[in-house]
Design a protein around this motif. Structure first.
Motif, mmCIF file in Angstrom:
data_model
loop_
_atom_site.group_PDB
_atom_site.id
_atom_site.type_symbol
_atom_site.label_atom_id
_atom_site.label_comp_id
_atom_site.label_asym_id
_atom_site.label_seq_id
_atom_site.Cartn_x
_atom_site.Cartn_y
_atom_site.Cartn_z
ATOM 1 N N THR A 1 10.338 5.070 1.136
ATOM 2 C CA THR A 1 10.107 6.276 0.347
ATOM 3 C C THR A 1 11.036 6.243 -0.863
ATOM 4 O O THR A 1 12.121 5.660 -0.808
ATOM 5 N N TRP B 1 5.694 6.730 -1.545
ATOM 6 C CA TRP B 1 6.037 5.811 -0.470
ATOM 7 C C TRP B 1 5.184 4.550 -0.593
ATOM 8 O O TRP B 1 4.125 4.565 -1.215
ATOM 9 N N GLU C 1 16.903 -0.082 2.390
ATOM 10 C CA GLU C 1 16.279 0.107 3.696
ATOM 11 C C GLU C 1 16.292 -1.142 4.578
ATOM 12 O O GLU C 1 15.925 -1.061 5.752
ATOM 13 N N ASP D 1 4.146 0.945 1.931
ATOM 14 C CA ASP D 1 4.229 0.168 3.165
ATOM 15 C C ASP D 1 4.073 -1.291 2.792
ATOM 16 O O ASP D 1 3.176 -1.647 2.012
ATOM 17 N N THR E 1 5.260 -5.625 4.242
ATOM 18 C CA THR E 1 5.729 -6.481 5.324
ATOM 19 C C THR E 1 6.551 -7.616 4.734
ATOM 20 O O THR E 1 6.129 -8.272 3.784
ATOM 21 N N HIS F 1 8.525 0.834 5.741
ATOM 22 C CA HIS F 1 8.000 2.040 5.100
ATOM 23 C C HIS F 1 9.104 2.531 4.168
ATOM 24 O O HIS F 1 10.175 2.939 4.628
ATOM 25 N N PRO G 1 7.574 -4.983 9.335
ATOM 26 C CA PRO G 1 6.918 -3.945 8.522
ATOM 27 C C PRO G 1 7.963 -2.935 8.037
ATOM 28 O O PRO G 1 8.900 -2.609 8.760
ATOM 29 N N ASN H 1 0.854 -1.187 0.000
ATOM 30 C CA ASN H 1 0.000 0.000 0.000
ATOM 31 C C ASN H 1 0.885 1.230 0.000
ATOM 32 O O ASN H 1 1.960 1.226 0.589
ATOM 33 N N GLY H 2 0.427 2.281 -0.653
ATOM 34 C CA GLY H 2 1.213 3.498 -0.669
ATOM 35 C C GLY H 2 0.582 4.582 -1.514
ATOM 36 O O GLY H 2 -0.611 4.558 -1.811
#
Length: 179
Positions: A79, A56, A127, A58, A60, A77, A75, A39-40
């Motif tokens: 960007t 961005w 990330e 999100d 998992t 996040h 999880p 989702n983003g």
């Protein structure tokens, strides 16, 4: 995560398009399995070179704790902000060379489809945590018996490095005289 951007490429510089992202069953990499949906939000802005895309997501990831070896869900996040350039001119259909070099940005395919998957994958790899931990204070496993220390202490005696054995004997000799 594909968008037809033909109309946006025909628009004047500065024109923007925004969309929410909701993708099920996305496979970004053979080593990266994603649990559930991504989702983003994404925003695309027309530039003189192509499209500046930022947003961005999100998601998992299933991971294994580096200390206790238990699986857990992480999880994330993510960007991103990337330049996408057309490979085919949208009005004439003539191939277009990359404006800044091939290492600068991502290509938009010959059907004017912009695919965010590679940009998201690259930012996700950047990330990822250096050390995957199920929780920050995870005690891990006993190095001698392999007991999960989050369940309580084990019965192992600490190993003494033989190089420090002489100091341990001195300590034992001093303790009775102090009592």
């Amino acid at each position: 995560m594909q968008y037809n951007v033909a109309q946006l490429l025909k628009a004047s510089i500065g024109t923007a398009f925004q969309a929410d992202i909701h993708e099920e069953d996305v496979q970004l990499d053979s080593d990266l399995k994603i649990l559930g949906a991504i989702n983003g939000h994404v925003r695309m802005r027309r530039t003189d070179y192509g499209l500046l895309v930022d947003g961005w997501v999100d998601l998992t990831l299933p991971m294994v704790c580096d200390r206790c070896l238990k699986p857990f869900e992480q999880p994330m996040h993510i960007t991103f902000e990337e330049l996408f350039y057309p490979t085919i001119d949208v009005t004439s259909g003539v191939p277009v060379p990359p404006p800044l070099g091939e290492d600068e940005g991502f290509p938009i395919d010959e059907h004017h489809q912009l695919d965010l998957s590679e940009a998201v994958r690259q930012h996700l790899l950047l990330e990822l945590p250096m050390r995957a931990l199920c929780r920050e204070d995870c005690p891990g496993l006993c190095p001698q018996c392999g007991h999960d220390l989050s369940l309580g202490p084990c019965q192992c005696q600490p190993e003494i490095d033989p190089r420090w054995g002489a100091l341990a004997e001195l300590l034992q000799q001093r303790l009775p005289s102090q009592a």
